[in-house]
Design a protein around this motif. Structure first.
Motif, PDB file in Angstrom:
ATOM      1  N   GLU A 191      39.894  41.322  34.169  1.00 56.06           N
ATOM      2  CA  GLU A 191      38.547  41.774  33.878  1.00 56.06           C
ATOM      3  C   GLU A 191      37.587  41.362  34.983  1.00 56.06           C
ATOM      4  OE1 GLU A 191      37.336  40.581  29.983  1.00 56.06           O
ATOM      5  OE2 GLU A 191      39.196  41.240  29.039  1.00 56.06           O
ATOM      6  N   ASP A 192      36.653  42.244  35.289  1.00 54.22           N
ATOM      7  CA  ASP A 192      35.657  41.948  36.307  1.00 54.22           C
ATOM      8  C   ASP A 192      34.561  41.047  35.752  1.00 54.22           C
ATOM      9  OD1 ASP A 192      35.006  42.506  39.091  1.00 54.22           O
ATOM     10  OD2 ASP A 192      33.198  43.410  38.302  1.00 54.22           O
ATOM     11  N   GLY A 193      34.380  41.057  34.448  1.00 48.94           N
ATOM     12  CA  GLY A 193      33.399  40.180  33.815  1.00 48.94           C
ATOM     13  C   GLY A 193      32.056  40.854  33.595  1.00 48.94           C
ATOM     14  N   ASP A 194      31.334  40.406  32.569  1.00 48.91           N
ATOM     15  CA  ASP A 194      30.027  40.959  32.252  1.00 48.91           C
ATOM     16  C   ASP A 194      28.907  40.294  33.038  1.00 48.91           C
ATOM     17  OD1 ASP A 194      31.176  42.663  30.380  1.00 48.91           O
ATOM     18  OD2 ASP A 194      31.019  41.165  28.784  1.00 48.91           O
ATOM     19  N   GLY A 195      29.171  39.077  33.553  1.00 51.37           N
ATOM     20  CA  GLY A 195      28.145  38.359  34.298  1.00 51.37           C
ATOM     21  C   GLY A 195      28.235  38.633  35.785  1.00 51.37           C
ATOM     22  N   SER A 196      27.753  37.681  36.586  1.00 49.48           N
ATOM     23  CA  SER A 196      27.730  37.853  38.034  1.00 49.48           C
ATOM     24  C   SER A 196      29.028  37.441  38.694  1.00 49.48           C
ATOM     25  CB  SER A 196      26.566  37.057  38.637  1.00 49.48           C
ATOM     26  OG  SER A 196      26.700  35.676  38.324  1.00 49.48           O
ATOM     27  N   ASN A 197      29.958  36.867  37.929  1.00 51.94           N
ATOM     28  CA  ASN A 197      31.256  36.456  38.468  1.00 51.94           C
ATOM     29  C   ASN A 197      32.365  36.857  37.512  1.00 51.94           C
ATOM     30  OD1 ASN A 197      29.334  33.848  39.434  1.00 51.94           O
ATOM     31  ND2 ASN A 197      30.622  34.760  41.002  1.00 51.94           N
ATOM     32  N   SER A 198      33.554  37.043  38.063  1.00 51.87           N
ATOM     33  CA  SER A 198      34.703  37.336  37.206  1.00 51.87           C
ATOM     34  C   SER A 198      35.054  36.096  36.399  1.00 51.87           C
ATOM     35  CB  SER A 198      35.906  37.756  38.063  1.00 51.87           C
ATOM     36  OG  SER A 198      36.487  36.630  38.700  1.00 51.87           O
ATOM     37  N   PRO A 199      35.656  36.250  35.219  1.00 49.72           N
ATOM     38  CA  PRO A 199      36.049  35.085  34.426  1.00 49.72           C
ATOM     39  C   PRO A 199      36.979  34.156  35.195  1.00 49.72           C
ATOM     40  CG  PRO A 199      36.217  37.090  33.117  1.00 49.72           C
ATOM     41  CD  PRO A 199      35.952  37.522  34.533  1.00 49.72           C
ATOM     42  N   TYR A 200      37.854  34.743  36.010  1.00 47.94           N
ATOM     43  CA  TYR A 200      38.835  33.930  36.749  1.00 47.94           C
ATOM     44  C   TYR A 200      38.168  33.073  37.815  1.00 47.94           C
ATOM     45  CZ  TYR A 200      42.898  32.738  39.590  1.00 47.94           C
ATOM     46  OH  TYR A 200      43.861  32.052  40.298  1.00 47.94           O
ATOM     47  N   THR A 201      37.340  33.673  38.654  1.00 45.86           N
ATOM     48  CA  THR A 201      36.719  32.917  39.740  1.00 45.86           C
ATOM     49  C   THR A 201      35.746  31.884  39.209  1.00 45.86           C
ATOM     50  OG1 THR A 201      37.015  34.682  41.361  1.00 45.86           O
ATOM     51  CG2 THR A 201      35.247  33.115  41.783  1.00 45.86           C
ATOM     52  N   ARG A 202      35.028  32.230  38.154  1.00 46.55           N
ATOM     53  CA  ARG A 202      34.126  31.251  37.558  1.00 46.55           C
ATOM     54  C   ARG A 202      34.896  30.031  37.058  1.00 46.55           C
ATOM     55  NH1 ARG A 202      31.051  32.882  32.167  1.00 46.55           N
ATOM     56  NH2 ARG A 202      29.081  33.182  33.230  1.00 46.55           N
ATOM     57  N   ALA A 203      36.020  30.269  36.384  1.00 47.65           N
ATOM     58  CA  ALA A 203      36.834  29.161  35.881  1.00 47.65           C
ATOM     59  C   ALA A 203      37.442  28.360  37.032  1.00 47.65           C
ATOM     60  CB  ALA A 203      37.934  29.697  34.967  1.00 47.65           C
ATOM     61  N   LEU A 204      37.876  29.053  38.074  1.00 45.13           N
ATOM     62  CA  LEU A 204      38.498  28.371  39.207  1.00 45.13           C
ATOM     63  C   LEU A 204      37.490  27.478  39.927  1.00 45.13           C
ATOM     64  CD1 LEU A 204      40.901  27.891  41.047  1.00 45.13           C
ATOM     65  CD2 LEU A 204      40.310  29.988  42.285  1.00 45.13           C
ATOM     66  N   ALA A 205      36.299  27.973  40.174  1.00 49.48           N
ATOM     67  CA  ALA A 205      35.275  27.178  40.856  1.00 49.48           C
ATOM     68  C   ALA A 205      34.945  25.931  40.043  1.00 49.48           C
ATOM     69  CB  ALA A 205      34.022  28.019  41.084  1.00 49.48           C
ATOM     70  N   ARG A 206      34.889  26.093  38.725  1.00 51.99           N
ATOM     71  CA  ARG A 206      34.585  24.955  37.860  1.00 51.99           C
ATOM     72  C   ARG A 206      35.716  23.920  37.893  1.00 51.99           C
ATOM     73  NH1 ARG A 206      31.288  25.300  33.420  1.00 51.99           N
ATOM     74  NH2 ARG A 206      31.693  27.533  33.231  1.00 51.99           N
ATOM     75  N   VAL A 218      44.744  22.142  38.096  1.00 51.09           N
ATOM     76  CA  VAL A 218      43.543  22.961  38.244  1.00 51.09           C
ATOM     77  C   VAL A 218      43.813  24.367  37.734  1.00 51.09           C
ATOM     78  CG1 VAL A 218      42.062  24.119  39.929  1.00 51.09           C
ATOM     79  CG2 VAL A 218      42.512  21.667  40.134  1.00 51.09           C
ATOM     80  N   PHE A 219      44.938  24.947  38.155  1.00 47.76           N
ATOM     81  CA  PHE A 219      45.237  26.316  37.742  1.00 47.76           C
ATOM     82  C   PHE A 219      45.651  26.400  36.274  1.00 47.76           C
ATOM     83  CE2 PHE A 219      45.392  26.833  42.349  1.00 47.76           C
ATOM     84  CZ  PHE A 219      44.678  28.015  42.493  1.00 47.76           C
ATOM     85  N   LYS A 220      46.204  25.323  35.733  1.00 48.55           N
ATOM     86  CA  LYS A 220      46.486  25.306  34.299  1.00 48.55           C
ATOM     87  C   LYS A 220      45.184  25.371  33.507  1.00 48.55           C
ATOM     88  CE  LYS A 220      50.833  22.697  34.486  1.00 48.55           C
ATOM     89  NZ  LYS A 220      51.467  21.396  34.198  1.00 48.55           N
ATOM     90  N   ARG A 221      44.182  24.608  33.950  1.00 49.85           N
ATOM     91  CA  ARG A 221      42.884  24.624  33.268  1.00 49.85           C
ATOM     92  C   ARG A 221      42.232  25.999  33.387  1.00 49.85           C
ATOM     93  NH1 ARG A 221      40.120  20.572  31.487  1.00 49.85           N
ATOM     94  NH2 ARG A 221      38.186  21.623  32.077  1.00 49.85           N
ATOM     95  N   VAL A 222      42.399  26.618  34.560  1.00 48.60           N
ATOM     96  CA  VAL A 222      41.871  27.971  34.739  1.00 48.60           C
ATOM     97  C   VAL A 222      42.501  28.914  33.733  1.00 48.60           C
ATOM     98  CG1 VAL A 222      41.790  29.938  36.309  1.00 48.60           C
ATOM     99  CG2 VAL A 222      41.309  27.651  37.174  1.00 48.60           C
ATOM    100  N   GLU A 225      40.991  28.390  30.270  1.00 50.01           N
ATOM    101  CA  GLU A 225      39.625  28.901  30.130  1.00 50.01           C
ATOM    102  C   GLU A 225      39.584  30.426  30.132  1.00 50.01           C
ATOM    103  OE1 GLU A 225      35.258  28.582  32.302  1.00 50.01           O
ATOM    104  OE2 GLU A 225      36.683  26.922  32.453  1.00 50.01           O
ATOM    105  N   VAL A 226      40.381  31.058  31.017  1.00 51.09           N
ATOM    106  CA  VAL A 226      40.369  32.517  31.069  1.00 51.09           C
ATOM    107  C   VAL A 226      40.948  33.104  29.787  1.00 51.09           C
ATOM    108  CG1 VAL A 226      41.297  34.543  32.269  1.00 51.09           C
ATOM    109  CG2 VAL A 226      40.421  32.618  33.581  1.00 51.09           C
ATOM    110  N   LEU A 227      42.007  32.498  29.268  1.00 50.16           N
ATOM    111  CA  LEU A 227      42.538  32.947  27.983  1.00 50.16           C
ATOM    112  C   LEU A 227      41.473  32.879  26.907  1.00 50.16           C
ATOM    113  CD1 LEU A 227      46.087  31.319  28.045  1.00 50.16           C
ATOM    114  CD2 LEU A 227      45.626  33.741  27.711  1.00 50.16           C
ATOM    115  N   GLU A 228      40.721  31.782  26.906  1.00 56.19           N
ATOM    116  CA  GLU A 228      39.667  31.624  25.916  1.00 56.19           C
ATOM    117  C   GLU A 228      38.575  32.670  26.101  1.00 56.19           C
ATOM    118  OE1 GLU A 228      39.089  29.493  23.371  1.00 56.19           O
ATOM    119  OE2 GLU A 228      41.093  28.667  23.488  1.00 56.19           O
ATOM    120  N   ARG A 229      38.146  32.870  27.334  1.00 56.85           N
ATOM    121  CA  ARG A 229      37.018  33.769  27.597  1.00 56.85           C
ATOM    122  C   ARG A 229      37.379  35.233  27.369  1.00 56.85           C
ATOM    123  NH1 ARG A 229      32.527  31.729  29.814  1.00 56.85           N
ATOM    124  NH2 ARG A 229      32.572  29.612  30.622  1.00 56.85           N
TER     125      ARG A 229
END
Length: 423
Positions: A191-206, A218-222, A225-229
């Motif tokens: 998914e590209d996401g509804d906000g200004s960032n994709s769900p994946y990149t937002r989770a990865l940066a965090r 890090v990637f496990k946490r991503v 979070e993406v599964l949740e979002r």
């Protein structure tokens, strides 16, 4: 958006350009590409995603080369130039390549799509695109730790305006010393996401910024979070042949001795002076019964100043709201998705439900809900739940939140050990 991207580009460019050769030894090198301005099927988020990733990595000590909206010629040039930089990199450096934009799978091969691509036939992809395998070949010039991140798995980009064709990207096996990360599993779409960032990149940066996490964690946490979002619609995936450990932020946290598992704390009976209203509100949150629900009148996240993070920052579920999740983050409590009841407030996704959330002492927190006059007390329980006691003029209540994912697992574990030791 363009101004922010330009400022980040200039910052990371001069950071990289000003480093002397000896200062670059053993450092981290990153190539970031985000393509949004396609002639056909433009995308809103990849340039934003690239800017966020560049800003995050620069803050983690990477010398970043950021490129946006590249033509085929410029895209290939950027990859070749980065490869030449890696050839000069000494042992001990780390190389990372991140790409956000259209990606297409043709005959089992993945292609990254430049913004000037003109594609009307599958064969055009092979002419107009850049093979993803070229990225791996570039990294092979340097025998070190390499990471490739592809947030490029969209469906039918030149027909429906999404990021990739062929039903997602094909599997790519990581060469020795390399981790290849996809925003979703091979053959699936993201998914590209509804906000200004994709769900994946937002989770990865965090997740990259959490101290003491190995790159695999890090990637496990991503993934969590993406599964949740995305309500389990998108499953990030990695192929790894890494040798040794790598931490984006700091080194390994000190080992914590295992604690004896306590007897789980039984849940508090759900009692309320408006229990009937709660049941009706959960079944049909809008409009609210008794005038106690406020659907879209609360402050948004960006209007509430953040404070210092707490050990219990992360994603939680409240027992009286079923599957709705909340996030505690830097003194703010807000919804992740859906409607919720806490216990007399129903708000839209992302709205603030509480603020001034602070740690009083180990395992003890206090905050204020925007619709309840009195304080809300929260205490961490030995079974990893957070007990909530509301002391307000409108209603008194008790409930529990269950942890889904802590932002800083090491800090949370230390807090939990303190709670268990105090019993």
């Amino acid at each position: 958006m363009i101004g922010r991207t330009l400022l980040i580009f200039l910052a990371v460019f001069w950071t990289y350009a000003s480093l002397p050769a000896q200062a670059q030894a053993g450092q981290r090198l990153a190539l970031i590409i985000g393509n949004s301005a396609y002639r056909t099927a433009p995308l809103p988020n990849p340039v934003n995603d690239a800017a966020l990733m560049a800003e995050t990595l620069a803050g983690l000590g990477f010398a970043v080369k950021l490129h946006t909206d590249l033509t085929r010629r410029d895209m290939r040039r950027a990859i070749v130039d980065f490869g030449q930089t890696l050839e000069e990199a000494p042992s001990g450096s780390v190389a990372l390549i991140y790409y956000a934009g259209h990606g297409i799978r043709i005959d089992g091969e993945n292609y990254l799509i430049p913004v000037d691509a003109e594609i009307s036939d599958p064969l055009d992809v092979k002419i107009e695109g850049v093979q993803a395998s070229t990225v791996l070949e570039t990294l092979n010039r340097y025998e070190g730790l390499n990471i490739v991140v592809l947030d490029a798995c969209r469906n039918n980009p030149f027909e429906g305006g999404t990021r990739s064709g062929g039903g997602g990207l094909a599997r790519m096996d990581a060469p020795t010393g390399t981790l290849v990360a996809f925003s979703t599993a091979p053959g699936r779409v993201a998914e590209d996401g509804d906000g200004s960032n994709s769900p994946y990149t937002r989770a990865l940066a965090r997740s990259m910024q959490i101290p003491g996490l190995k790159v695999e964690d890090v990637f496990k946490r991503v993934r969590v979070e993406v599964l949740e979002r995305t309500s389990n619609r998108q499953v990030p995936w990695e192929s790894s042949s890494l040798i040794g450990d790598f931490y984006f932020n700091g080194q390994a946290a000190a080992a914590v001795p295992p604690a004896a598992q306590p007897v789980p704390v039984p849940p508090v009976p759900r009692q309320s002076i408006i229990s009937g209203d709660i049941e009706r509100a959960m079944a049909d949150p809008l409009p609210g019964p008794s005038g106690l629900l406020f659907p879209d009148t609360l402050e948004t996240v960006d209007k509430v100043p953040a404070t210092q993070p707490t050990p219990v920052d992360g994603v939680w579920r409240l027992d009286i709201t079923g599957g709705t999740r909340f996030r505690i983050e830097q003194g703010r409590l807000y919804t992740v998705d859906g409607y919720h009841l806490l216990p007399v407030t129903s708000v839209s996704p992302g709205k603030i439900t509480g603020h001034s959330f602070k740690r009083d002492k180990a395992g003890s927190y206090i905050g204020y809900d925007v619709t309840i006059s009195g304080p809300v007390y929260m205490t961490l329980q030995p079974d990893m739940t957070l007990k909530i006691v509301g002391d307000g003029a409108v209603i008194d209540f008790e409930s529990y939140m269950t942890l889904v994912a802590a932002d800083d697992p090491a800090a949370f574990e230390e807090e939990l050990l303190s709670v268990r030791a105090a019993e």
